[in-house]
Motif scaffolding. Structure first.
Motif: not given
Length: 272
Positions: A17-38
């Motif tokens: 919604g903010r950036s139009a970047i598409v994060l599909d379910r193949s990106k689950d690990y990336l999402i979790e790891s970067r949220l952990q860092t944040l």
């Protein structure tokens, strides 16, 4: 235990919604790891706590921090080589002749990350025009990540970063060493103007561009967003200007207002 599907879907929706970047379910690990860092950087006790705060204020400043955390900032000096060879040996010399009367060049680096790409271009321009004060070169570096824009303004890089693709003569000529870090000299920093630009939104006013670097950006968007971005870029590129995309990116079957051209071993796109 990983994040729930509803939390992952919520983060993907916020980012899209903010950036139009598409994060599909193949990106689950990336999402979790970067949220952990944040979450750690903010002192949160868990990623779930961070997500609860985001749910309570989905349009607040935390949203932008999450979006910035999800953007990929991989870059290096002279990345992939061939586009910069074409710029140095063919495109810039041609433009210096065709723009000889107005003596003005406008170059835009979209999604500039930490600044290695715009400074690579600035070095090539400086090598060709030297200290000629009659030329006005505007090098616009834009990104959605405000931390990366600050890094670009600072122009400070560590040993690993300058070792990735930067020729030693250019390091000596254009950087000052401060301990284990190197800072781009003031001449080049003065050439580069940074600006927050979200490519998924209407572009802000900008001059007509001679060259646009939009490399390794379109791969993160769906086809319709790619089309809108290419059309927006087309409106700010001069009729005889140049567009560089990433090696895995194309305008084919997306926006037919571009023509593909090979220069040396580089592919460029020009207004049709």
């Amino acid at each position: 235990m990983g994040l729930s599907g509803s939390d992952l879907d919520f983060i993907a929706q916020v980012v899209r919604g903010r950036s139009a970047i598409v994060l599909d379910r193949s990106k689950d690990y990336l999402i979790e790891s970067r949220l952990q860092t944040l979450a750690r950087s903010r002192g949160e006790d868990s990623v779930e706590t961070l997500i609860r705060k985001l749910r309570s204020a989905p349009a607040g400043p935390l949203r932008d921090e999450v979006v910035e955390a999800m953007t990929t900032n991989e870059t290096s000096f002279f990345r992939d080589g061939h586009p910069f060879m074409a710029l140095q040996h063919d495109i810039l010399p041609e433009l210096l002749v065709s723009r000889g009367r107005e003596r003005s060049l406008n170059i835009w680096c979209a999604a500039c990350s930490s600044g290695q790409e715009p400074y690579t271009i600035a070095m090539l321009v400086q090598e060709l025009i030297g200290a000629d004060p009659s030329w006005r070169v505007r090098l616009l570096a834009t990104d959605i990540d405000t931390k990366m824009l600050q890094r670009t303004r600072d122009g400070i890089y560590n040993q690993f970063e300058v070792n990735r693709g930067l020729p030693a003569p250019l390091l000596v000529r254009y950087f000052a060493r401060h301990g284990m870090q190197y800072q781009v000299d003031s001449r080049l920093r003065a050439m580069v103007e940074t600006k927050f630009v979200n490519l998924a939104e209407p572009l802000p006013p900008m001059p007509q561009m001679d060259v646009v670097f939009l490399r390794n950006v379109l791969i993160y968007f769906d086809v319709e967003t790619k089309r809108k971005i290419l059309q927006a870029v087309r409106r700010v590129v001069k009729p005889d200007g140049y567009l560089f995309l990433g090696g895995a990116e194309t305008t084919m079957n997306i926006d037919n207002s571009w023509e593909r051209q090979i220069i040396g071993r580089a592919t460029v796109h020009r207004p049709a």
